[in-house]
Design an enzyme around this catalytic site. Structure first.
Site, PDB file in Angstrom:
ATOM      1  CG  HIS A 228     -28.370  -5.654 -11.031  1.00 24.79           C
ATOM      2  ND1 HIS A 228     -28.805  -5.000  -9.900  1.00 24.79           N
ATOM      3  CD2 HIS A 228     -27.591  -4.770 -11.689  1.00 24.79           C
ATOM      4  CE1 HIS A 228     -28.290  -3.787  -9.877  1.00 24.79           C
ATOM      5  NE2 HIS A 228     -27.548  -3.613 -10.953  1.00 24.79           N
ATOM      6  CG  ASP A 230     -27.509  -1.866 -14.258  1.00 26.32           C
ATOM      7  OD1 ASP A 230     -27.672  -1.683 -13.044  1.00 26.32           O
ATOM      8  OD2 ASP A 230     -26.514  -2.442 -14.733  1.00 26.32           O
ATOM      9  CG  ASP A 340     -24.127  -2.697  -9.738  1.00 24.93           C
ATOM     10  OD1 ASP A 340     -22.926  -2.915  -9.513  1.00 24.93           O
ATOM     11  OD2 ASP A 340     -24.573  -2.385 -10.856  1.00 24.93           O
ATOM     12  CG  HIS A 539     -26.893   1.571  -9.501  1.00 21.19           C
ATOM     13  ND1 HIS A 539     -28.000   0.873  -9.101  1.00 21.19           N
ATOM     14  CD2 HIS A 539     -26.254   0.772 -10.358  1.00 21.19           C
ATOM     15  CE1 HIS A 539     -28.019  -0.308  -9.696  1.00 21.19           C
ATOM     16  NE2 HIS A 539     -26.966  -0.394 -10.469  1.00 21.19           N
TER      17      HIS A 539
HETATM   18 ZN   LIG Z   1     -26.324  -2.009 -11.622  1.00 23.33          ZN
END
Ligand SMILES: [Zn+2]
Length: 945
Positions: A228, A230, A340, A539
């Site tokens: 993941h 970000d 997420d 997000h």
């Molecule tokens: Zn995230």
């Protein structure tokens, strides 16, 4: 043997340490270690031109975000000929290993469980000289480091391959022995045999233990590697781009060594960045995609927030994602991968379906504070009835380490054993990227079929969901939005981002419409600008949960969006109504009127607004203001109904100190800390009719802030507007505006992407209590039979309604992760709109659309370009992608048949999916498109000349 399990376990732990140490039996220091820096993030070629100096032991590196380039020259000892040789590089900083000008692997951390090692020669040649380079970023996986990093270790190490295997054999068995859930007969045997191994070192003992097979029916765990990443969070996008390099270099490399390994990677934007700046790595990724190991997933441009973007924005996330994946890799994604995001609006299943996606993955709802989800595998039905197959990995994370404990948890916590035999495990370092380590892949190999464990197999998301679909079973169905019972501050934090999002969504909408209406080809610009906005909807960006550096970039990007879009919309002397609702309103001192998607025309004003002291009155509303800045009463004159039960527009301050996650959360305790802002200390009538009445109120707010509000009532207007500027310097304070309405209803209605959500106005159950702060877009409404009132906002997303008190959250002041969040000046507007009937009959949506889409002064578009004869069906988007494309959605939850009239002639029109692939012809009658529609349906119509 003297039986004593605790002694035995301690002995096993001691043996594990010895086995670990045996993996690297010999090490040698490098011949030389040179360093250059600090420098910015620079390309490899530029790093070659730096001046290098000998690195000093213990040199502290910095500052935060600086980069150092190291050159390592090392000679492989003759005795290591033919063996595997690793670089052991321990630093707390994220680093990239370069060999021969290629980024070959990421390095991070100092512990063996992290990634401090990389194979640099295998098989090595004795006496071989290795030239290695390390790009060291002075940040950790999670951004800021507590201490300046240093190179704690830099050595070549000989790898004992047998010791490597032995260590993982032993560790998996040892963890299994220690688990509570193990069948005691097997547990005792494991203890005894592992103890015997400690004494004898006989590998055959481990082999025999690992040969114990599973039962014939056990839970199956599909393990999919993931990182993941970000797209921005505790680091800026520039660092994300390097995280991608580190992560993807490591993972493509491991795929060579572990052919069974499958790695899922979402977010088209991240691939696009690699394609743009790292052609060599891009080629490796493409090869691994072709080999089926590197698996594109998700179908979206980034993993967006799923409450705050408009319906059109969410749809474009899928359009741009799917188009990218199809164009680059030859296939679309079938799952929406969103592990997420902070809650999921009720139109997502339909939007997914329209983009060719019928599967959904998240784990975020496991964080719910009031009610945990009741299923891990379920059918998610959107508000229109569209269904997708949903799965929540029961390990409750997307960063599993594939330990025995996590695998057992996956099976133990899974809530649907009656209806399903499998679940997903998403493993690898994540959030800050990194992905799986070789150790995780070794664990995975040993868990394939071992007594005491579920059956764990490497898998793709597609294989996993296909296996679920093959299960003949009845699944629970979950209907409507997946409200996230946590992180309710993200509807409000970083107000400028929310404002930029709302403004730029409207600007994009308007730029697409005027280009379509005026026959201009701006498609390439619009494509680029859409992607730039979609990026801001990531997000952790749009929710306001990133560091200040990220928001420096966001300000620049919104500046670019606004100036480019204003440029595309252009200048001129016409006033253009860019939306599908007609309007009659005051603009620049004149009364003007406009049809949908048409130029406005001046008209004679037979309306007026009168001002008497602080009493404002027009044909529809009689408003009594108080000197303190509140609204004493608002009477809707057609019905004679008072909208307020008590003075409204109370500005309220709340202590906003969530126990965790400052930028993310508004805790329930804030409700106990309400205090009124002090009354206005300056009141001024700015304008007393006949077309516009305006009264300005100024006041101090909190400790160090000032607020100015211009309350406006225009001739003919049905809404009372509050144009607000705030100079905000509070700490841990939440500002809301409250309207106690003379309305009684169990639910309030909030605009949501391409629809609405109804949420309770009471705290009867835990599900109701959890919704004490909720997301909404352009309106929040409380209506009873026959009458209601809506709050309209131009850039706010956080609302609440308890009893008859409807509130909008205006500003926060979280101090982490950005201590400057929300500090400074803000501009926003909201309005109170009382109406006869409920929110549908009261045309609340049309009023909210007008409030958010002021007339644009630009070159004219002429007479009405398009119109719909049915208020249920909103014509939202008009654009030209070759043919003319219309997007409509049913907004009220009803069915019927609408007629769409277009100004320009056309040959035929067809219904299409989100990717604009037609699936049915549209009937035409009397030159109008005839569109039957269903509740909450989103329609795309492709019109060809
Ligand atoms: Zn995230």
């Amino acid at each position: 043997m003297i039986r004593h399990p605790e002694y035995t376990r301690e002995r096993l732990a001691q043996t594990a340490q010895r086995l670990r140490a045996a993996i690297h039996p010999e090490t040698v220091p490098p011949d030389e270690l040179l360093v250059a820096g600090p420098v910015d993030r620079i390309p490899y070629a530029e790093a070659q031109r730096l001046e290098y100096r000998p690195a000093e032991a213990g040199e502290r590196l910095g500052p935060l975000w600086a980069t150092y380039w190291f050159r390592i020259g090392a000679t492989v000892p003759a005795a290591w000929d033919g063996r595997r040789v690793e670089l052991l590089w321990a630093s707390r900083a994220e680093s990239t290993l370069w060999i021969d000008g290629r980024a070959v692997q990421g390095l991070h951390g100092v512990e063996p469980s992290q990634r401090p090692d990389a194979t640099v020669a295998w098989p090595a040649r004795g006496g071989e000289r290795l030239e290695l380079e390390v790009e060291l970023a002075c940040n950790g996986l999670f951004g800021r480091l507590d201490h300046p990093p240093e190179v704690e270790r830099c050595e070549l190490a000989l790898v004992d391959e047998d010791a490597w295997q032995r260590y993982f054999d032993f560790e998996v068995l040892r963890a299994l022995e220690a688990s509570d859930a193990l069948e005691p007969g097997f547990g005792g045997h494991l203890r005894e045999e592992l103890n015997r191994f400690c004494t004898s070192g006989d590998d055959r003992i481990l082999a025999r233990l690992l040969a114990h097979r599973n039962g014939t029916r056990v839970h199956r765990v599909s393990a999919i590697g993931h990182a993941h990443i970000d797209t921005a969070w505790l680091w800026p996008i520039a660092e994300t781009r390097r995280k991608l390099v580190r992560t993807f270099a490591s993972q493509t490399r491991y795929m060579d060594e572990y052919p069974e390994y499958r790695f899922a990677c979402s977010q088209a934007q991240q691939y696009a960045w690699i394609e743009e700046s790292e052609p060599d790595l891009w080629a490796r990724i493409r090869a691994k995609v072709d080999a089926g190991q590197f698996v594109p997933v998700g179908g979206t441009w980034v993993e967006p927030d799923c409450n705050l973007p408009s319906g059109e924005s969410l749809l474009r996330q899928f359009v741009h994602g799917q188009r990218f994946f199809e164009d680059r890799f030859g296939s679309r994604c079938r799952e929406f991968w969103s592990p997420d995001a902070f809650g999921y609006c009720g139109q997502l299943p339909q939007l997914m379906r329209l983009a060719g996606i019928d599967r959904f993955l998240t784990q975020k709802l496991s964080w719910n504070k009031f009610n945990r989800p009741e299923s891990h595998t379920f059918v998610w039905q959107g508000i229109d009835g569209s269904e997708v197959l949903g799965h929540f990995p029961p390990a409750d994370n997307y960063n599993s380490d594939v330990s025995v404990d996590e695998v057992l948890k996956t099976s133990r916590e899974f809530k649907d054993h009656e209806s399903s035999g499998r679940s997903l495990l998403v493993f690898g370092f994540g959030d800050g990227g990194g992905g799986p380590t070789r150790a995780m892949l070794e664990n995975l190999r040993r868990m394939h079929d071992l007594q005491g464990l579920p059956r764990v197999e490497p898998s793709t998301s597609d294989a996993f969901f296909s296996a679920l679909e093959a299960e003949e079973t009845e699944r629970p169905t979950v209907v409507g939005e997946l409200y996230f019972e946590y992180h309710r501050g993200v509807y409000t934090s970083q107000a400028f981002v929310k404002r930029g999002n709302r403004m730029c969504e409207q600007l994009l909408h308007d730029a697409e419409f005027v280009a379509a209406a005026r026959g201009e080809d701006t498609a390439a610009d619009l494509d680029r600008l859409w992607k730039l906005l979609l990026l801001q909807q990531f997000h952790d960006i749009l929710p306001g949960s990133s560091i200040g550096l990220v928001y420096d970039d966001v300000r620049r990007d919104f500046g670019e969006l606004e100036s480019s879009l204003h440029g595309l919309i252009g200048e001129g002397d016409a006033l253009v109504n860019t939306v599908g609702v007609s309007r009659r309103e005051v603009f620049d001192g004149r009364m003007v009127e406009a049809q949908p998607f048409a130029d406005a025309q001046p008209v004679d004003a037979h309306d007026e607004v009168r001002v008497d002291g602080l009493l404002l009155e027009n044909a529809h509303l009689r408003v009594q203001l108080a000197g303190d800045g509140r609204v004493v009463s608002v009477v809707e004159t057609d019905t004679g109904r008072a909208a307020l039960a008590a003075p409204g527009n109370s500005l309220e301050l709340y202590e906003d100190r969530p126990v965790n996650f400052a930028a993310w959360d508004i805790d329930p305790s804030h409700l106990e800390t309400r205090r009124e802002c002090p009354p206005a200390d300056r009141v001024e009538v700015l304008s007393a009719g006949p077309l516009r009445a305006e009264v300005a109120f100024e006041r101090r707010v909190g400790e160090a802030s000032t607020l100015r509000q211009v309350v406006r009532l225009d001739a003919g207007a049905r809404r009372l507007e509050f144009h607000t500027t705030v100079d905000w310097h509070e700490e841990h304070v939440l500002l809301k505006a409250c309207f106690p309405l003379a309305v009684h209803a169990p639910n309030a209605t909030y605009e949501a992407p391409f629809g609405y959500a109804e949420r309770p106005t009471h705290y009867s159950t835990s599900w109701d209590r959890a919704r004490y702060e909720v997301p909404g877009h352009r309106f929040a409404d409380l209506s009873e039979h026959g009458f209601g009132a809506a709050l309209l906002t131009d850039s706010k997303y956080g609302y609440s309604c308890f009893g008859n008190e409807l509130r909008v959250s205006l500003l926060r002041a979280p101090k982490s992760p950005d201590p400057d969040a929300d500090m400074g000046s803000h501009e926003f507007a909201y309005a109170l709109y009382p109406h006869a009937g409920g929110w549908r009959d009261g045309a609340v949506l049309a009023e909210a659309i007008r409030f958010n889409a002021p007339l644009r002064r630009t070159a004219g578009v002429g007479a009405s370009f398009a119109s719909v004869d049915d208020p249920n069906l909103v014509l939202d988007t008009i654009k030209r992608d070759g043919p003319l494309v219309l997007r409509l959605y049913e907004a009220h939850g009803g069915r019927g048949t609408a007629h769409v009239r277009l100004r320009e002639p056309f040959a035929h029109a067809r219904l299409a999916n989100a990717l604009e692939e037609p699936y049915a012809d549209v009937q035409v009658a009397d030159d109008a498109l005839v569109l039957p529609y269903l509740p909450h349906q989103v329609l795309t119509v492709v019109v060809e000349p």
